[in-house]
Design an enzyme around this catalytic site. Structure first.
Site, PDB file in Angstrom:
ATOM      1  N   ILE A  66      29.561 -72.589  71.337  1.00  0.00           N
ATOM      2  CA  ILE A  66      28.267 -73.115  71.779  1.00  0.00           C
ATOM      3  C   ILE A  66      27.296 -73.211  70.596  1.00  0.00           C
ATOM      4  N   LEU A 103      32.298 -65.647  60.632  1.00  0.00           N
ATOM      5  CA  LEU A 103      33.613 -66.311  60.716  1.00  0.00           C
ATOM      6  C   LEU A 103      34.694 -65.315  61.133  1.00  0.00           C
ATOM      7  N   ASP A 141      27.367 -60.968  58.321  1.00  0.00           N
ATOM      8  CA  ASP A 141      27.471 -60.194  59.559  1.00  0.00           C
ATOM      9  C   ASP A 141      26.060 -59.864  60.061  1.00  0.00           C
ATOM     10  N   ALA A 157      25.446 -65.230  67.907  1.00  0.00           N
ATOM     11  CA  ALA A 157      26.536 -64.390  67.384  1.00  0.00           C
ATOM     12  C   ALA A 157      26.930 -63.348  68.415  1.00  0.00           C
ATOM     13  N   GLU A 207      30.731 -61.154  70.081  1.00  0.00           N
ATOM     14  CA  GLU A 207      32.101 -61.129  70.584  1.00  0.00           C
ATOM     15  C   GLU A 207      31.950 -61.605  72.021  1.00  0.00           C
ATOM     16  N   THR A 260      23.933 -64.302  78.986  1.00  0.00           N
ATOM     17  CA  THR A 260      24.948 -64.829  79.919  1.00  0.00           C
ATOM     18  C   THR A 260      24.657 -64.430  81.364  1.00  0.00           C
ATOM     19  N   ASP A 261      25.213 -65.196  82.302  1.00  0.00           N
ATOM     20  CA  ASP A 261      25.100 -64.836  83.723  1.00  0.00           C
ATOM     21  C   ASP A 261      25.840 -63.540  84.043  1.00  0.00           C
ATOM     22  N   GLU A 262      26.728 -63.121  83.127  1.00  0.00           N
ATOM     23  CA  GLU A 262      27.545 -61.933  83.420  1.00  0.00           C
ATOM     24  C   GLU A 262      26.718 -60.650  83.460  1.00  0.00           C
ATOM     25  N   TYR A 288      32.081 -56.365  77.798  1.00  0.00           N
ATOM     26  CA  TYR A 288      31.369 -57.541  77.258  1.00  0.00           C
ATOM     27  C   TYR A 288      30.020 -57.705  77.940  1.00  0.00           C
ATOM     28  N   SER A 323      27.543 -55.078  76.993  1.00  0.00           N
ATOM     29  CA  SER A 323      27.018 -55.202  75.620  1.00  0.00           C
ATOM     30  C   SER A 323      25.986 -56.331  75.553  1.00  0.00           C
ATOM     31  N   LYS A 324      26.206 -57.407  76.303  1.00  0.00           N
ATOM     32  CA  LYS A 324      25.228 -58.498  76.311  1.00  0.00           C
ATOM     33  C   LYS A 324      23.933 -58.059  76.997  1.00  0.00           C
ATOM     34  N   ASN A 368      38.678 -70.714  90.502  1.00  0.00           N
ATOM     35  CA  ASN A 368      39.542 -70.869  89.322  1.00  0.00           C
ATOM     36  C   ASN A 368      40.776 -71.707  89.628  1.00  0.00           C
ATOM     37  N   HIS A 393      37.597 -57.318  87.574  1.00  0.00           N
ATOM     38  CA  HIS A 393      37.325 -58.756  87.598  1.00  0.00           C
ATOM     39  C   HIS A 393      36.203 -59.125  88.563  1.00  0.00           C
TER      40      HIS A 393
HETATM   41  P1  NAD Z   1      32.340 -67.786  70.337  1.00  0.00           P
HETATM   42  O1  NAD Z   1      33.174 -66.567  70.491  1.00  0.00           O
HETATM   43  O2  NAD Z   1      32.986 -69.135  70.366  1.00  0.00           O
HETATM   44  O3  NAD Z   1      31.536 -67.712  68.973  1.00  0.00           O
HETATM   45  C1  NAD Z   1      30.909 -66.562  68.502  1.00  0.00           C
HETATM   46  C2  NAD Z   1      30.494 -66.804  67.063  1.00  0.00           C
HETATM   47  O4  NAD Z   1      29.828 -65.629  66.583  1.00  0.00           O
HETATM   48  C3  NAD Z   1      31.680 -67.054  66.129  1.00  0.00           C
HETATM   49  O5  NAD Z   1      31.395 -68.131  65.257  1.00  0.00           O
HETATM   50  C4  NAD Z   1      31.796 -65.744  65.343  1.00  0.00           C
HETATM   51  O6  NAD Z   1      32.327 -65.918  64.035  1.00  0.00           O
HETATM   52  C5  NAD Z   1      30.336 -65.302  65.312  1.00  0.00           C
HETATM   53  N1  NAD Z   1      30.199 -63.848  65.119  1.00  0.00           N
HETATM   54  C6  NAD Z   1      30.851 -62.855  65.807  1.00  0.00           C
HETATM   55  N2  NAD Z   1      30.485 -61.652  65.335  1.00  0.00           N
HETATM   56  C7  NAD Z   1      29.565 -61.886  64.356  1.00  0.00           C
HETATM   57  C8  NAD Z   1      28.797 -61.039  63.521  1.00  0.00           C
HETATM   58  N3  NAD Z   1      28.910 -59.694  63.582  1.00  0.00           N
HETATM   59  N4  NAD Z   1      27.943 -61.608  62.647  1.00  0.00           N
HETATM   60  C9  NAD Z   1      27.826 -62.962  62.565  1.00  0.00           C
HETATM   61  N5  NAD Z   1      28.530 -63.804  63.326  1.00  0.00           N
HETATM   62  C10 NAD Z   1      29.392 -63.277  64.214  1.00  0.00           C
HETATM   63  O7  NAD Z   1      31.224 -67.666  71.454  1.00  0.00           O
HETATM   64  P2  NAD Z   1      30.512 -68.790  72.340  1.00  0.00           P
HETATM   65  O8  NAD Z   1      31.346 -69.048  73.532  1.00  0.00           O
HETATM   66  O9  NAD Z   1      30.093 -69.917  71.472  1.00  0.00           O
HETATM   67  O10 NAD Z   1      29.234 -67.993  72.827  1.00  0.00           O
HETATM   68  C11 NAD Z   1      28.031 -68.032  72.067  1.00  0.00           C
HETATM   69  C12 NAD Z   1      26.997 -67.157  72.741  1.00  0.00           C
HETATM   70  O11 NAD Z   1      26.775 -67.630  74.067  1.00  0.00           O
HETATM   71  C13 NAD Z   1      27.430 -65.698  72.875  1.00  0.00           C
HETATM   72  O12 NAD Z   1      26.314 -64.878  72.619  1.00  0.00           O
HETATM   73  C14 NAD Z   1      27.884 -65.571  74.319  1.00  0.00           C
HETATM   74  O13 NAD Z   1      27.678 -64.269  74.780  1.00  0.00           O
HETATM   75  C15 NAD Z   1      26.957 -66.577  74.995  1.00  0.00           C
HETATM   76  N6  NAD Z   1      27.487 -67.200  76.215  1.00  0.00           N
HETATM   77  C16 NAD Z   1      28.745 -67.756  76.233  1.00  0.00           C
HETATM   78  C17 NAD Z   1      29.194 -68.369  77.402  1.00  0.00           C
HETATM   79  C18 NAD Z   1      30.566 -69.020  77.457  1.00  0.00           C
HETATM   80  O14 NAD Z   1      31.009 -69.406  78.551  1.00  0.00           O
HETATM   81  N7  NAD Z   1      31.271 -69.201  76.352  1.00  0.00           N
HETATM   82  C19 NAD Z   1      28.389 -68.419  78.542  1.00  0.00           C
HETATM   83  C20 NAD Z   1      27.102 -67.836  78.488  1.00  0.00           C
HETATM   84  C21 NAD Z   1      26.672 -67.239  77.310  1.00  0.00           C
HETATM   85  P1  TYD Z   2      37.064 -66.798  81.034  1.00  0.00           P
HETATM   86  O1  TYD Z   2      37.207 -68.197  80.516  1.00  0.00           O
HETATM   87  O2  TYD Z   2      37.697 -65.686  80.274  1.00  0.00           O
HETATM   88  O3  TYD Z   2      35.499 -66.558  81.236  1.00  0.00           O
HETATM   89  P2  TYD Z   2      34.720 -65.309  81.957  1.00  0.00           P
HETATM   90  O4  TYD Z   2      35.645 -64.161  82.064  1.00  0.00           O
HETATM   91  O5  TYD Z   2      33.625 -65.058  80.981  1.00  0.00           O
HETATM   92  O6  TYD Z   2      34.253 -65.827  83.270  1.00  0.00           O
HETATM   93  O7  TYD Z   2      37.630 -66.753  82.510  1.00  0.00           O
HETATM   94  C1  TYD Z   2      37.141 -67.609  83.523  1.00  0.00           C
HETATM   95  C2  TYD Z   2      37.804 -67.226  84.815  1.00  0.00           C
HETATM   96  O8  TYD Z   2      39.210 -67.520  84.704  1.00  0.00           O
HETATM   97  C3  TYD Z   2      37.738 -65.742  85.107  1.00  0.00           C
HETATM   98  O9  TYD Z   2      37.558 -65.547  86.507  1.00  0.00           O
HETATM   99  C4  TYD Z   2      39.073 -65.205  84.670  1.00  0.00           C
HETATM  100  C5  TYD Z   2      40.018 -66.363  84.900  1.00  0.00           C
HETATM  101  N1  TYD Z   2      41.154 -66.431  83.955  1.00  0.00           N
HETATM  102  C6  TYD Z   2      42.466 -66.448  84.445  1.00  0.00           C
HETATM  103  O10 TYD Z   2      42.706 -66.421  85.655  1.00  0.00           O
HETATM  104  N2  TYD Z   2      43.482 -66.469  83.539  1.00  0.00           N
HETATM  105  C7  TYD Z   2      43.274 -66.471  82.200  1.00  0.00           C
HETATM  106  O11 TYD Z   2      44.249 -66.475  81.408  1.00  0.00           O
HETATM  107  C8  TYD Z   2      41.931 -66.483  81.711  1.00  0.00           C
HETATM  108  C9  TYD Z   2      41.633 -66.501  80.244  1.00  0.00           C
HETATM  109  C10 TYD Z   2      40.896 -66.465  82.637  1.00  0.00           C
END
Ligand code: NAD
Ligand code: TYD
Length: 340
Positions: A13, A36, A60, A83, A85, A126-128, A150, A153-154, A249, A276
């Site tokens: 994102i 990275l 970092d 940034a 995990e 996040t919504d989580e 996760y 931590s968020k 799903n 879950h």
């Molecule tokens: P991603 O895992 O694709 O990317 C995370 C990025 O952070 C990577 O480029 C990684 O190298 C960098 N990073 C990790 N640890 C770091 C550190 N210590 N210092 C500097 N950089 C570091 O994640 P994403 O899916 O793009 O999510 C981005 C943000 O949006 C996150 O904060 C996540 O919690 C939030 N978010 C994600 C979703 C989703 O569905 N993916 C939904 C809601 C919110």
């Molecule tokens: P995921 O993409 O890991 O996002 P989040 O856990 O943040 O919602 O998973 C989306 C949904 O899909 C979640 O309910 C878990 C399910 N899922 C599977 O059933 N199998 C899989 O291998 C993965 C990665 C996710």
């Protein structure tokens, strides 16, 4: 607002946000700061690498000296923190890196940001943090009940941003996004994982009965939502960036297979994820009042996404090697062997 630090900008994102900001605001300097990790990928930023208003620095967010240096050297006035995990399953296997980046990292960014007098801090959350919601839709004032390491931590990260606002008067805003999907997503999350596995005719490990519900948001809509909150959000406030597109799903999985012309028999019901969450759902009312609306409905967004992975094997094939295969083995080998 002039010099914007985008942390985690090489991820899924974050890179969509960087590409959006570089194109939309030629008068802003966009500095991407990213460690990275396995999820960070400089390929995600190839299209902006030669732009005059874009810079990349590797580092970092939890290393104080590195954060301090980049804030000073680029005269940063605004921080947008992506940034993190970000993968729930990895947080179950080992929460350590989640505490480092999603908790300590946010604190270091806030603390150094305060010392350097930054004018606005946007924490991407996040919504989580709301946890499982049986029916209805989470509102910004609802209590936090995070269920995975996760999500916890968020929640900790954004509570620290709130505390810096209340205690030190920092101008902090928070976004809470729904499950996001689109191009350039590391192929461990549901949509890119199942799409790329299905392209190779491999089994799709669906957890439990597959009747968990997620609310899906297209990545470009998420990036525009963060832009909107960054510019128009009120200090100290959180905004749900909700897709308002709830799907089981199993239905998402079936649709991916249909779009690829692959058989439904690739679906394997495997033992469920621990802890879950059954359902996430949020209301986007508050963000709508700021002027944000999603452009993509789920069918359009999912089709565009599946086509992108079909057409961009150069991007994902090289990821699905090395560390990725070790993770796959750890997460799925036992589950697929014990499929229900
Ligand atoms: P991603 O895992 O694709 O990317 C995370 C990025 O952070 C990577 O480029 C990684 O190298 C960098 N990073 C990790 N640890 C770091 C550190 N210590 N210092 C500097 N950089 C570091 O994640 P994403 O899916 O793009 O999510 C981005 C943000 O949006 C996150 O904060 C996540 O919690 C939030 N978010 C994600 C979703 C989703 O569905 N993916 C939904 C809601 C919110
Ligand atoms: P995921 O993409 O890991 O996002 P989040 O856990 O943040 O919602 O998973 C989306 C949904 O899909 C979640 O309910 C878990 C399910 N899922 C599977 O059933 N199998 C899989 O291998 C993965 C990665 C996710």
């Amino acid at each position: 607002m002039r010099n914007i630090l985008v942390t985690g900008g090489a991820g899924f994102i974050g890179s969509a946000f960087v590409r959006h900001m570089v194109a939309r605001y030629p008068n802003y300097n966009i500095v991407c700061f990213d460690k990275l990790t396995y999820a960070g990928n400089i390929d995600n930023l190839l299209s902006v690498s030669d732009e005059a208003n874009y810079r990349f620095e590797r580092g970092d967010v939890a290393t104080r000296s590195a954060v301090s240096r980049v804030l000073r050297d680029y005269h940063i006035d605004t921080v947008v923190n992506f940034a993190a995990e970000s993968h729930v399953d990895r947080s179950i296997l080992d929460p350590d890196a989640f505490i480092h980046t999603d908790v300590v990292g946010v604190y270091i960014l806030l603390d150094e940001g305060r010392k350097h007098g930054i004018e606005r801090f946007c924490q991407v959350s996040t919504d989580e943090v709301y946890g499982d919601i049986e029916d209805g839709a989470s509102l910004e004032g609802d209590r936090f009940l995070p269920n995975s390491p996760y999500a916890a931590s968020k929640a900790a990260g954004e509570l620290m941003a709130r505390a810096y606002h209340v205690t030190y008067g920092m101008d902090a805003v928070i976004t809470r996004g729904s499950n996001t999907y689109g191009p350039y997503q590391y192929p461990e999350k549901l949509v890119p994982f199942f799409t790329t596995e299905a392209i190779d005719d491999r089994p799709l490990p669906l957890y439990g009965d597959g009747r968990q519900i997620r609310d899906w948001l297209y990545v470009d809509d998420h990036a525009r939502g963060v832009d909107c909150v960054l510019h128009f959000g009120a200090a100290g406030q959180a905004y749900n960036l909700a897709g308002e597109n709830q799907r089981f799903n199993i239905d998402v999985t079936r649709r991916i297979l249909d779009l690829l012309g692959k058989p439904q028999s690739l679906i394997r019901h495997v033992p469920d994820r621990e802890g879950h969450d059954r359902r996430y759902a949020m209301s986007a009312e508050k963000a709508r009042a700021l002027g944000w609306r999603r452009d993509f409905d789920f069918d359009t967004g999912l089709e565009a996404t599946v086509r992108w992975y079909q057409e961009n094997e150069w991007w994902w094939r090289k990821i699905k090697t090395g560390e990725y295969l070790e993770y796959y083995q750890q997460q799925y080998a036992g589950r697929l062997a014990a499929q229900e």
